[in-house]
Design a protein around this motif. Structure first.
Motif: not given
Ligand SMILES: Cc1cc2nc3c(=O)[nH]c(=O)nc-3n(C[C@H](O)[C@H](O)[C@H](O)COP(=O)(O)O)c2cc1C
Length: 250
Positions: A26-32, A79-80, A127-132, A168-169
């Motif tokens: 699943x891609x990491x969305x551009x905004x994230x 990895x994405x 920051x990444x971990x805080x967004x899941x 995403x894990x």
């Protein structure tokens, strides 16, 4: 476990860190990704030098070549998002309008740049971990640091330090225990007297962790693993750094 008076969502997040090495497709969305990088940039930085650069590697072939440098760690490819964090004195040189001979690129400059990069990267990780999302640092891109630099087209005064997988894990690994705090915290003067007990305790905790993680196949203590790690031939990056314009003997 925690002191109830000192609870916070940030502490909970920091205390639940574990490296992730399997990711959902699943891609990491551009905004994230933008927020993750903004958080990285907001880290403290020596004299506001911001002496680092990040290369976002989206090209699959390039990913495969970096994975080959990194001992075929396949999550580098799958990895994405894969970011390479670099120590960077070149942007400063350009911004300041200096010739290379006008500025110092000595051990202190390299240390500043490496610290800046690491602080920014760790902000990105949190920051990444805080967004899941989950992350894994990849130091193995330094297995052949010159090759990594060439693959990424790094100019003089820029050195690749480590990669970072984000996505995403697709696994929920056990948390790896850390040394007891008394082994890493000293008061006023360095004091090694707590090491023997602390390391013995940690060896037991680490062996139990490994046993559970490996379904009973492994049970090495931490000090045993470190003995093996420290007596292996090290990566050699000194010559590359010198050729890249970092004068570490000064
Ligand atoms: C700079 C750096 C480089 C690392 N390089 C790798 C790597 O190449 N491959 C890997 O699988 N893990 C790598 N790691 C992850 C560590 O092995 C991991 O953080 C450590 O064992 C503690 O485990 P935890 O993050 O799950 O708590 C690296 C970590 C750091 C900070």
């Amino acid at each position: 476990m925690h002191d109830a008076r000192y609870e916070s969502a940030v502490l909970d997040l920091l205390m639940s860190h574990r490296s992730i090495r399997a990711f959902r497709d699943e891609p990491v969305p551009a905004g994230a990704l933008r927020e993750i990088l903004r958080a990285a940039q907001q880290a403290s930085t020596s004299s506001n030098m911001q002496a680092y650069s990040v290369i976002r590697v989206t090209d699959r072939n390039l990913r495969s070549e970096l994975a080959a440098v990194a001992g075929q760690q396949q999550y580098v490819v799958t990895c994405p998002e894969f970011l390479v964090w670099c120590a960077d004195m070149e942007r400063l040189r350009i911004a300041a309008g200096l010739e290379p001979s006008d500025m110092s690129c000595n051990a202190e400059a390299f240390t500043i740049a490496a610290i800046d990069a690491a602080l920014a990267a760790q902000n990105a990780a949190v920051a990444a971990e805080s967004l899941g999302f989950g992350i894994c640092y990849i130091g193995a891109i330094r297995n052949d640091i010159a090759k990594t630099a060439a693959l990424l087209g790094l100019p003089p005064r820029v050195a690749p330090l480590f990669g970072m997988c984000i996505g995403r894990p697709d696994q929920a690994p056990l948390m790896r225990p850390r040394l007891p705090v008394q082994a890493v915290l000293h008061e006023n003067r360095y004091d090694a007297s707590a090491y023997a007990d602390a390391v013995a305790d940690y060896d037991n905790a680490h062996a139990a962790y490994l046993k559970e993680r490996s379904g009973g196949r492994q049970s090495a203590g931490w000090s045993e693993q470190m003995r093996e790690r420290l007596t292996r031939p090290p990566r050699r990056i000194g010559r590359f750094l010198k050729e890249q314009g970092f004068e570490l003997t000064d």
